[in-house]
Design a protein around this motif. Structure first.
Motif, PDB file in Angstrom:
ATOM      1  N   LYS A 153       0.772  -1.285  -0.027  1.00 15.72           N
ATOM      2  CA  LYS A 153      -0.037   0.220   0.122  1.00 15.72           C
ATOM      3  C   LYS A 153       0.791   1.380  -0.020  1.00 15.72           C
ATOM      4  CE  LYS A 153      -1.983   1.092   4.051  1.00 15.72           C
ATOM      5  NZ  LYS A 153      -1.462   2.384   4.073  1.00 15.72           N
ATOM      6  N   ASP A 154       1.867   1.266   0.772  1.00 12.68           N
ATOM      7  CA  ASP A 154       2.897   2.493   0.819  1.00 12.68           C
ATOM      8  C   ASP A 154       4.090   2.323   0.143  1.00 12.68           C
ATOM      9  OD1 ASP A 154       0.851   3.481   2.711  1.00 12.68           O
ATOM     10  OD2 ASP A 154       2.198   2.419   4.307  1.00 12.68           O
ATOM     11  N   ASN A 155       3.957   1.535  -0.865  1.00 12.93           N
ATOM     12  CA  ASN A 155       5.337   1.505  -1.607  1.00 12.93           C
ATOM     13  C   ASN A 155       4.905   1.502  -3.156  1.00 12.93           C
ATOM     14  OD1 ASN A 155       8.049   1.104  -2.366  1.00 12.93           O
ATOM     15  ND2 ASN A 155       7.913  -1.082  -2.447  1.00 12.93           N
ATOM     16  N   PRO A 156       4.612   2.496  -3.859  1.00  8.95           N
ATOM     17  CA  PRO A 156       4.225   2.853  -5.128  1.00  8.95           C
ATOM     18  C   PRO A 156       5.701   2.529  -5.888  1.00  8.95           C
ATOM     19  CG  PRO A 156       4.474   4.937  -4.274  1.00  8.95           C
ATOM     20  CD  PRO A 156       4.595   4.203  -3.319  1.00  8.95           C
ATOM     21  N   ILE A 157       5.437   1.570  -6.915  1.00 10.41           N
ATOM     22  CA  ILE A 157       6.555   1.355  -7.838  1.00 10.41           C
ATOM     23  C   ILE A 157       6.472   2.291  -9.010  1.00 10.41           C
ATOM     24  CG2 ILE A 157       7.503  -0.243  -9.334  1.00 10.41           C
ATOM     25  CD1 ILE A 157       7.435  -1.225  -6.545  1.00 10.41           C
ATOM     26  N   TRP A 158       5.451   2.779  -9.575  1.00 10.88           N
ATOM     27  CA  TRP A 158       5.322   3.634 -10.545  1.00 10.88           C
ATOM     28  C   TRP A 158       3.857   4.322 -10.687  1.00 10.88           C
ATOM     29  CZ3 TRP A 158       1.571   2.703 -13.782  1.00 10.88           C
ATOM     30  CH2 TRP A 158       1.370   1.061 -14.303  1.00 10.88           C
ATOM     31  N   ALA A 159       3.770   5.447 -11.086  1.00  9.57           N
ATOM     32  CA  ALA A 159       2.459   6.011 -11.142  1.00  9.57           C
ATOM     33  C   ALA A 159       2.309   7.224 -12.341  1.00  9.57           C
ATOM     34  CB  ALA A 159       2.102   7.060  -9.934  1.00  9.57           C
ATOM     35  N   VAL A 160       1.271   7.388 -12.905  1.00  9.36           N
ATOM     36  CA  VAL A 160       1.313   8.417 -14.207  1.00  9.36           C
ATOM     37  C   VAL A 160       0.020   9.183 -13.819  1.00  9.36           C
ATOM     38  CG1 VAL A 160       2.578   6.895 -15.578  1.00  9.36           C
ATOM     39  CG2 VAL A 160      -0.118   6.364 -15.434  1.00  9.36           C
ATOM     40  N   LYS A 161       0.204  10.454 -14.271  1.00  8.01           N
ATOM     41  CA  LYS A 161      -1.098  11.115 -14.451  1.00  8.01           C
ATOM     42  C   LYS A 161      -1.483  11.113 -15.710  1.00  8.01           C
ATOM     43  CE  LYS A 161       0.829  14.815 -11.510  1.00  8.01           C
ATOM     44  NZ  LYS A 161       0.881  16.326 -11.180  1.00  8.01           N
ATOM     45  N   LEU A 162      -2.724  11.043 -15.838  1.00  5.46           N
ATOM     46  CA  LEU A 162      -3.710  10.888 -17.168  1.00  5.46           C
ATOM     47  C   LEU A 162      -4.353  12.162 -17.541  1.00  5.46           C
ATOM     48  CD1 LEU A 162      -4.738   7.204 -16.240  1.00  5.46           C
ATOM     49  CD2 LEU A 162      -3.331   7.512 -17.977  1.00  5.46           C
ATOM     50  N   ASN A 163      -4.546  12.180 -18.921  1.00  4.60           N
ATOM     51  CA  ASN A 163      -5.369  13.555 -19.181  1.00  4.60           C
ATOM     52  C   ASN A 163      -6.036  13.314 -20.750  1.00  4.60           C
ATOM     53  OD1 ASN A 163      -5.283  15.908 -17.271  1.00  4.60           O
ATOM     54  ND2 ASN A 163      -3.436  15.302 -17.455  1.00  4.60           N
ATOM     55  N   SER A 164      -7.400  13.813 -21.000  1.00  2.00           N
ATOM     56  CA  SER A 164      -7.713  13.292 -22.258  1.00  2.00           C
ATOM     57  C   SER A 164      -6.835  14.232 -23.149  1.00  2.00           C
ATOM     58  CB  SER A 164      -9.011  13.666 -22.152  1.00  2.00           C
ATOM     59  OG  SER A 164      -9.865  13.061 -21.509  1.00  2.00           O
ATOM     60  N   ASP A 165      -6.657  13.767 -24.225  1.00  2.00           N
ATOM     61  CA  ASP A 165      -5.844  14.484 -25.308  1.00  2.00           C
ATOM     62  C   ASP A 165      -6.286  14.013 -26.662  1.00  2.00           C
ATOM     63  OD1 ASP A 165      -3.942  15.911 -26.892  1.00  2.00           O
ATOM     64  OD2 ASP A 165      -2.195  15.020 -25.758  1.00  2.00           O
ATOM     65  N   ALA A 166      -7.104  14.936 -27.318  1.00  2.00           N
ATOM     66  CA  ALA A 166      -7.632  14.515 -28.553  1.00  2.00           C
ATOM     67  C   ALA A 166      -6.551  14.499 -29.732  1.00  2.00           C
ATOM     68  CB  ALA A 166      -8.781  15.433 -29.075  1.00  2.00           C
ATOM     69  N   ALA A 177      -3.341   9.486 -30.671  1.00  2.00           N
ATOM     70  CA  ALA A 177      -4.058   8.320 -31.273  1.00  2.00           C
ATOM     71  C   ALA A 177      -4.996   7.686 -30.361  1.00  2.00           C
ATOM     72  CB  ALA A 177      -3.107   7.300 -32.204  1.00  2.00           C
ATOM     73  N   THR A 178      -4.204   7.559 -28.987  1.00  2.00           N
ATOM     74  CA  THR A 178      -5.003   6.858 -28.137  1.00  2.00           C
ATOM     75  C   THR A 178      -6.264   7.613 -27.185  1.00  2.00           C
ATOM     76  OG1 THR A 178      -3.485   7.763 -26.434  1.00  2.00           O
ATOM     77  CG2 THR A 178      -3.113   5.725 -27.319  1.00  2.00           C
ATOM     78  N   GLY A 179      -6.120   8.971 -27.554  1.00  2.00           N
ATOM     79  CA  GLY A 179      -7.432   9.694 -27.037  1.00  2.00           C
ATOM     80  C   GLY A 179      -6.855  10.464 -25.628  1.00  2.00           C
ATOM     81  N   PHE A 180      -5.823  10.039 -25.094  1.00  2.00           N
ATOM     82  CA  PHE A 180      -5.097  10.473 -23.966  1.00  2.00           C
ATOM     83  C   PHE A 180      -3.747  10.572 -23.750  1.00  2.00           C
ATOM     84  CE2 PHE A 180      -5.101   5.795 -23.419  1.00  2.00           C
ATOM     85  CZ  PHE A 180      -3.842   5.542 -22.614  1.00  2.00           C
ATOM     86  N   SER A 181      -3.132  11.283 -23.033  1.00  2.00           N
ATOM     87  CA  SER A 181      -1.711  11.425 -22.613  1.00  2.00           C
ATOM     88  C   SER A 181      -1.291  11.080 -21.241  1.00  2.00           C
ATOM     89  CB  SER A 181      -1.213  12.744 -23.130  1.00  2.00           C
ATOM     90  OG  SER A 181      -1.882  13.711 -22.283  1.00  2.00           O
ATOM     91  N   TYR A 182      -0.114  10.587 -20.954  1.00  2.00           N
ATOM     92  CA  TYR A 182       0.151  10.451 -19.601  1.00  2.00           C
ATOM     93  C   TYR A 182       1.357  11.074 -19.287  1.00  2.00           C
ATOM     94  CZ  TYR A 182       3.011   6.349 -21.048  1.00  2.00           C
ATOM     95  OH  TYR A 182       3.914   5.542 -21.545  1.00  2.00           O
ATOM     96  N   VAL A 183       1.774  11.459 -17.895  1.00  2.00           N
ATOM     97  CA  VAL A 183       3.060  11.864 -17.461  1.00  2.00           C
ATOM     98  C   VAL A 183       3.501  10.891 -16.399  1.00  2.00           C
ATOM     99  CG1 VAL A 183       4.342  13.800 -16.642  1.00  2.00           C
ATOM    100  CG2 VAL A 183       2.613  14.210 -18.303  1.00  2.00           C
ATOM    101  N   PRO A 184       4.549  10.346 -16.384  1.00  2.00           N
ATOM    102  CA  PRO A 184       4.796   9.673 -15.280  1.00  2.00           C
ATOM    103  C   PRO A 184       5.432  10.420 -13.995  1.00  2.00           C
ATOM    104  CG  PRO A 184       6.489   9.039 -17.214  1.00  2.00           C
ATOM    105  CD  PRO A 184       5.494  10.386 -17.467  1.00  2.00           C
ATOM    106  N   VAL A 185       5.048  10.030 -12.998  1.00  2.00           N
ATOM    107  CA  VAL A 185       5.238  10.667 -11.754  1.00  2.00           C
ATOM    108  C   VAL A 185       6.013   9.786 -10.818  1.00  2.00           C
ATOM    109  CG1 VAL A 185       4.046  11.624  -9.593  1.00  2.00           C
ATOM    110  CG2 VAL A 185       2.925  11.581 -11.650  1.00  2.00           C
ATOM    111  N   SER A 186       7.313  10.343 -10.483  1.00  2.00           N
ATOM    112  CA  SER A 186       8.146   9.774  -9.805  1.00  2.00           C
ATOM    113  C   SER A 186       7.893   9.409  -8.240  1.00  2.00           C
ATOM    114  CB  SER A 186       9.596  10.216  -9.488  1.00  2.00           C
ATOM    115  OG  SER A 186      10.090  10.469 -10.797  1.00  2.00           O
ATOM    116  N   PRO A 187       7.702   7.968  -7.909  1.00  2.00           N
ATOM    117  CA  PRO A 187       7.388   7.710  -6.382  1.00  2.00           C
ATOM    118  C   PRO A 187       8.380   8.557  -5.665  1.00  2.00           C
ATOM    119  CG  PRO A 187       7.599   5.884  -7.857  1.00  2.00           C
ATOM    120  CD  PRO A 187       8.110   6.881  -8.572  1.00  2.00           C
ATOM    121  N   ALA A 188       7.767   8.806  -4.326  1.00  2.00           N
ATOM    122  CA  ALA A 188       8.683   9.452  -3.338  1.00  2.00           C
ATOM    123  C   ALA A 188       9.853   8.253  -2.749  1.00  2.00           C
ATOM    124  CB  ALA A 188       7.816   9.854  -2.156  1.00  2.00           C
ATOM    125  N   ARG A 189      10.888   9.039  -2.744  1.00  2.00           N
ATOM    126  CA  ARG A 189      12.218   8.262  -2.706  1.00  2.00           C
ATOM    127  C   ARG A 189      12.879   8.803  -1.252  1.00  2.00           C
ATOM    128  NH1 ARG A 189      13.176   4.911  -6.770  1.00  2.00           N
ATOM    129  NH2 ARG A 189      12.469   5.581  -8.709  1.00  2.00           N
TER     130      ARG A 189
END
Length: 204
Positions: A157-170, A173-185
């Motif tokens: 629960k308290d150990n994220p390996i990776w995370a991404v923010k997601l947004n619609s993006d017309a 080709a996929t209709g969305f974009s994402y940005v990796p968010v670095s887990p807290a170290r």
């Protein structure tokens, strides 16, 4: 797949599919609009809402919007039996909706089942791996405001390996974009190493 044996964000997003990911982003965006509408309707009430109430309200709105959008979709199974609410995508992914703090931590009751769910360490045969995912949103506790939709994969629960923010993006080709968010170290104190290196350089 990365060196640890965990699936990468690219693989997970591809496996979930553009339609599902797009539906989730729209569910978060819609829940944000619902939350703003409630706040504008009764601003006096909003000031006294507890953190638990706001979390429950947003969860209900995301869950309702997302399940209505994906219900009946092939390879999607929805489980809604209190206290368990989760979505299975194919045979590989079990998904729960969770609010994410700025360091990608999530809140969950420390039950044995919950700990096992987020551990992602269940032994399976090769090719039959199953992974747990947290789909949710960023939450600014100070502003009491929703941020972007978030997808995270964790080893506990308290150990994220990776995370991404997601947004619609017309425009994509996929209709969305994402940005990796670095887990807290953890912050490392390198002052001792730096001082030792400086001493060696001075004596050289």
């Amino acid at each position: 797949m990365n060196s640890s044996g965990f699936p990468s964000e690219d693989r997970v997003l591809t496996d979930l599919g553009d339609t599902f990911v797009g539906s989730f982003i729209k569910a978060v965006d819609g829940a944000r609009e619902d939350f703003d509408a409630l706040r504008k309707w009764k601003p006096g009430w909003f000031a006294n809402f507890t953190n638990r109430f706001t979390a429950n309200f947003l969860h209900e709105r995301i869950w309702d919007r997302l399940t209505r959008a994906v219900e009946g979709t092939a390879n999607i199974k929805i489980t809604d039996r209190e206290p368990t609410r989760e979505i299975r995508s194919g045979l590989q992914y079990l998904i729960r909706i969770k609010r994410h703090s700025p360091d990608n931590k999530i809140a969950a009751y420390p039950t044995e089942g919950g700990s096992l769910f987020w551990s992602n360490s269940t032994l399976t045969l090769d090719g039959l791996e199953a992974y747990s995912l947290a789909l949710g949103y960023e939450w600014d506790a100070d502003l009491r405001a929703m941020g972007d939709a978030v997808l995270s994969f964790r080893d506990g629960k308290d150990n994220p390996i990776w995370a991404v923010k997601l947004n619609s993006d017309a425009a994509t080709a996929t209709g969305f974009s994402y940005v990796p968010v670095s887990p807290a170290r953890p912050e490392l104190d390198l002052s001792g190493i730096t001082a030792e290196q400086n001493a060696e350089e001075e004596s050289a």
